[in-house]
Write an enzyme that holds these catalytic residues in place. Structure first.
Site, mmCIF file in Angstrom:
data_model
loop_
_atom_site.group_PDB
_atom_site.id
_atom_site.type_symbol
_atom_site.label_atom_id
_atom_site.label_comp_id
_atom_site.label_asym_id
_atom_site.label_seq_id
_atom_site.Cartn_x
_atom_site.Cartn_y
_atom_site.Cartn_z
ATOM 1 N N ASP A 70 -6.909 4.296 -4.743
ATOM 2 C CA ASP A 70 -7.608 4.171 -3.455
ATOM 3 C C ASP A 70 -8.237 5.547 -3.227
ATOM 4 O O ASP A 70 -8.443 6.300 -4.204
ATOM 5 C CB ASP A 70 -6.628 3.780 -2.331
ATOM 6 C CG ASP A 70 -7.327 3.407 -1.023
ATOM 7 O OD1 ASP A 70 -7.901 2.316 -0.950
ATOM 8 O OD2 ASP A 70 -7.321 4.217 -0.062
ATOM 9 N N LYS A 88 0.869 -1.184 0.000
ATOM 10 C CA LYS A 88 0.000 0.000 0.000
ATOM 11 C C LYS A 88 0.903 1.229 0.000
ATOM 12 O O LYS A 88 2.053 1.147 0.401
ATOM 13 C CB LYS A 88 -0.882 -0.003 1.257
ATOM 14 C CG LYS A 88 -2.123 0.843 1.169
ATOM 15 C CD LYS A 88 -3.288 0.135 0.482
ATOM 16 C CE LYS A 88 -4.411 1.085 0.168
ATOM 17 N NZ LYS A 88 -5.593 0.374 -0.361
HETATM 18 P P1 NDP Z 1 -12.907 7.789 -3.187
HETATM 19 O O1 NDP Z 1 -11.829 8.775 -2.977
HETATM 20 O O2 NDP Z 1 -13.436 7.559 -4.550
HETATM 21 O O3 NDP Z 1 -14.160 8.114 -2.245
HETATM 22 C C1 NDP Z 1 -14.023 8.205 -0.855
HETATM 23 C C2 NDP Z 1 -15.362 8.577 -0.246
HETATM 24 O O4 NDP Z 1 -15.282 8.460 1.164
HETATM 25 C C3 NDP Z 1 -15.760 10.034 -0.542
HETATM 26 O O5 NDP Z 1 -17.146 10.119 -0.575
HETATM 27 C C4 NDP Z 1 -15.157 10.744 0.664
HETATM 28 O O6 NDP Z 1 -15.781 11.976 0.952
HETATM 29 C C5 NDP Z 1 -15.442 9.756 1.767
HETATM 30 N N1 NDP Z 1 -14.465 9.934 2.835
HETATM 31 C C6 NDP Z 1 -13.114 9.922 2.733
HETATM 32 N N2 NDP Z 1 -12.549 10.149 3.919
HETATM 33 C C7 NDP Z 1 -13.559 10.333 4.782
HETATM 34 C C8 NDP Z 1 -13.628 10.611 6.154
HETATM 35 N N3 NDP Z 1 -12.511 10.764 6.892
HETATM 36 N N4 NDP Z 1 -14.860 10.699 6.718
HETATM 37 C C9 NDP Z 1 -15.993 10.541 5.981
HETATM 38 N N5 NDP Z 1 -15.984 10.289 4.671
HETATM 39 C C10 NDP Z 1 -14.796 10.181 4.087
HETATM 40 O O7 NDP Z 1 -12.343 6.407 -2.555
HETATM 41 P P2 NDP Z 1 -12.836 4.926 -2.801
HETATM 42 O O8 NDP Z 1 -14.297 4.882 -3.027
HETATM 43 O O9 NDP Z 1 -11.923 4.314 -3.787
HETATM 44 O O10 NDP Z 1 -12.480 4.250 -1.392
HETATM 45 C C11 NDP Z 1 -13.432 4.164 -0.318
HETATM 46 C C12 NDP Z 1 -12.992 3.066 0.653
HETATM 47 O O11 NDP Z 1 -12.936 1.802 -0.043
HETATM 48 C C13 NDP Z 1 -11.616 3.240 1.286
HETATM 49 O O12 NDP Z 1 -11.641 2.695 2.581
HETATM 50 C C14 NDP Z 1 -10.724 2.380 0.399
HETATM 51 O O13 NDP Z 1 -9.554 1.952 1.059
HETATM 52 C C15 NDP Z 1 -11.664 1.211 0.135
HETATM 53 N N6 NDP Z 1 -11.333 0.391 -1.019
HETATM 54 C C16 NDP Z 1 -11.264 0.931 -2.276
HETATM 55 C C17 NDP Z 1 -10.976 0.135 -3.358
HETATM 56 C C18 NDP Z 1 -11.007 0.656 -4.756
HETATM 57 O O14 NDP Z 1 -10.935 -0.161 -5.677
HETATM 58 N N7 NDP Z 1 -11.141 1.944 -4.987
HETATM 59 C C19 NDP Z 1 -10.653 -1.297 -3.192
HETATM 60 C C20 NDP Z 1 -10.854 -1.785 -1.852
HETATM 61 C C21 NDP Z 1 -11.150 -0.946 -0.814
HETATM 62 P P3 NDP Z 1 -15.024 13.364 0.656
HETATM 63 O O15 NDP Z 1 -15.216 13.585 -0.817
HETATM 64 O O16 NDP Z 1 -15.699 14.365 1.499
HETATM 65 O O17 NDP Z 1 -13.579 13.162 1.032
#
Ligand code: NDP
Length: 435
Positions: A154, A114
């Site tokens: 991510d 990571k």
């Molecule tokens: P994105 O950046 O596309 O989206 C993240 C989302 O989560 C946004 O809506 C963001 O809101 C919100 N968010 C981020 N930080 C916080 C916080 N501290 N409190 C509340 N909301 C928050 O990321 P992903 O969708 O790719 O990732 C989401 C999760 O899924 C993570 O945990 C990631 O590790 C996990 N994941 C992702 C994978 C992938 O293929 N993308 C694979 C496996 C797991 P805002 O816009 O306000 O920041």
């Protein structure tokens, strides 16, 4: 704990695995006395580096970049890059540690890693994002390679950022290889990769429900986040006949009692992906919905909850409220979104609960399929990739059942995922000796 006492997220992730794996090691002689878990918690390599770049006003900015190469026993390091101001060694080590088990569960030959940076992409221009990504890659490139370490996206890293980083890697190496996944479809990316984590999470939950003779059809679903994972989890849940009630971001959540249907979801994708706006802007087009600032969506009455935003976003109180409101299934799209107290509530309430390392493995599994297609110099159709993704999620589900069935016949998906993930990596480490 002595070595990593200042890293709370990492300790939390290790504790959860240790609680189920240590008794398993004790029962299985081949793993006794080999200090395998002790070796697994120590990264093979932790790289930290300076990223200097120039912002649009001409000022020089400095961020910290990382790559954690956690375990390569079963394949090249594989895992995403996160760009978020909260990024630090503890968060990346927890993610890298989880990734080792997750990648093992996919049955594909991928080790765990990571990385990322404390860079905040919010409010930056496209040119600033490009300059940052290029600067980040001018150091990272010497540590990665298509047979060594293959990063992906991510939080804060999507197709745009992967494109900029790939461009710089290609320039520095003068080779066109599959060194990153999540690439655009016309330059080595796999179809279904953007959808894979969200779809995979819903497929996993579907497997859990099916085992109990149930389905998504007619169910109400609360989803947190509105990024990549949340958007496609919502899309698949809607396709399977569910009514999606909520989406959120770090500022608050929207609640649409009538359901966020396909058309409304398209609008969310426009707000978040094209405009790079806030989820509250949903109300400008759909004023009948509610926006709750500064809160998470877990007080909403729902049948299924899919936390898809970030770590520790669902606490014990909220878990209790979900159960009291009749929630029957929680499937983690994010990594470690439920706190230990929340997991305790889910287990006490005997509801279906899937830990992220199993239920969100569809993303990295499809990245593995992207690596295979790159090696073969072929592109599989959407149908082919989707069908492989479905099969992988079913296999992961079945491995959890194999290793996680309790005496009373219920399934402990945490225990199942941890042990199934552990066995493959531990066996490879034993075979390779003390290295
Ligand atoms: P994105 O950046 O596309 O989206 C993240 C989302 O989560 C946004 O809506 C963001 O809101 C919100 N968010 C981020 N930080 C916080 C916080 N501290 N409190 C509340 N909301 C928050 O990321 P992903 O969708 O790719 O990732 C989401 C999760 O899924 C993570 O945990 C990631 O590790 C996990 N994941 C992702 C994978 C992938 O293929 N993308 C694979 C496996 C797991 P805002 O816009 O306000 O920041």
């Amino acid at each position: 704990k002595e070595r990593n006492g200042h890293e709370p997220e990492f300790l939390q992730a290790v504790k959860e695995v240790a609680e189920t794996v240590i008794p398993y090691i004790a029962e299985n002689e081949i793993y006794n006395g080999k200090n395998i878990l002790l070796r697994m918690v120590e990264p093979e390599r932790l790289i930290s580096f300076r990223v200097s770049w120039v912002d649009d006003t001409g000022e020089i900015q400095v961020n910290r970049g990382y790559r954690i190469q956690m375990n390569s026993a079963i394949g090249p390091y594989k895992g995403g890059l996160r760009f978020h101001p909260t990024v630090n060694a503890s968060i990346l080590k927890f993610l890298a540690f989880e990734q080792v088990f997750k990648n093992s569960l996919t049955t594909l030959p991928m080790g765990g890693g990571k990385g990322g940076s404390d860079f905040d992409p919010k409010g930056k221009s496209d040119n600033e994002i490009m300059r940052f990504c290029h600067a980040f890659m001018t150091e990272l490139f010497r540590h990665i390679g298509h047979n060594t370490d293959v990063p992906a996206g991510d939080i804060g890293v999507g197709a745009r950022e992967i494109g900029f980083m790939f461009g710089m890697y290609k320039k520095l190496n003068n080779t066109f290889t599959g060194v990153l996944t999540g690439k655009g479809a016309s330059w080595g990316g796999s179809l279904i990769r953007p959808e894979a984590t969200g779809y995979g999470n819903v497929y996993f939950a579907q497997n859990m429900l099916q085992r109990k003779g149930d389905s998504f059809d007619g169910k109400t679903v609360a989803i947190s986040g509105s990024g990549n994972v949340a958007q496609y989890a919502a899309e698949k849940a809607i396709e399977l006949g569910a009514k999606v009630l909520t989406l959120s971001d770090s500022s608050g959540y929207i609640y649409d009692e009538a359901g966020i249907d396909s058309e409304k979801l398209k609008h969310v994708m426009y707000i978040k992906n094209d405009k790079r706006g806030r989820i509250s802007e949903y109300l400008e087009t759909y004023p009948e919905a509610k926006y709750v600032a500064g809160e998470r969506p877990w007080s909403v009455k729902c049948d299924i909850a899919l936390p898809c935003a970030t770590q520790n976003e669902l606490n014990g109180e909220e878990a209790k409220q979900l159960i009291d409101n009749g929630c029957i299934c929680v499937s983690e799209g994010a990594n470690m979104p439920s706190t230990p107290e929340a997991i305790h509530e889910f287990q006490k309430g005997k509801i279906l609960f899937a830990p992220g390392k199993a239920s969100n493995a569809g993303g990295v599994a499809t990245s593995g399929l992207e690596m295979s297609q790159n090696s073969l110099r072929l592109s599989w159709s959407r149908e082919e990739v989707d069908s492989r993704l479905k099969d992988i999620m079913k296999d992961i589900h079945d491995s959890c059942v194999e290793y996680g069935t309790n005496e009373d016949g219920t399934i402990d998906y945490i225990k199942g995922a941890n042990i199934a993930g552990f066995v493959k990596v531990a066996d490879a480490m034993l075979a390779q000796g003390v290295i």
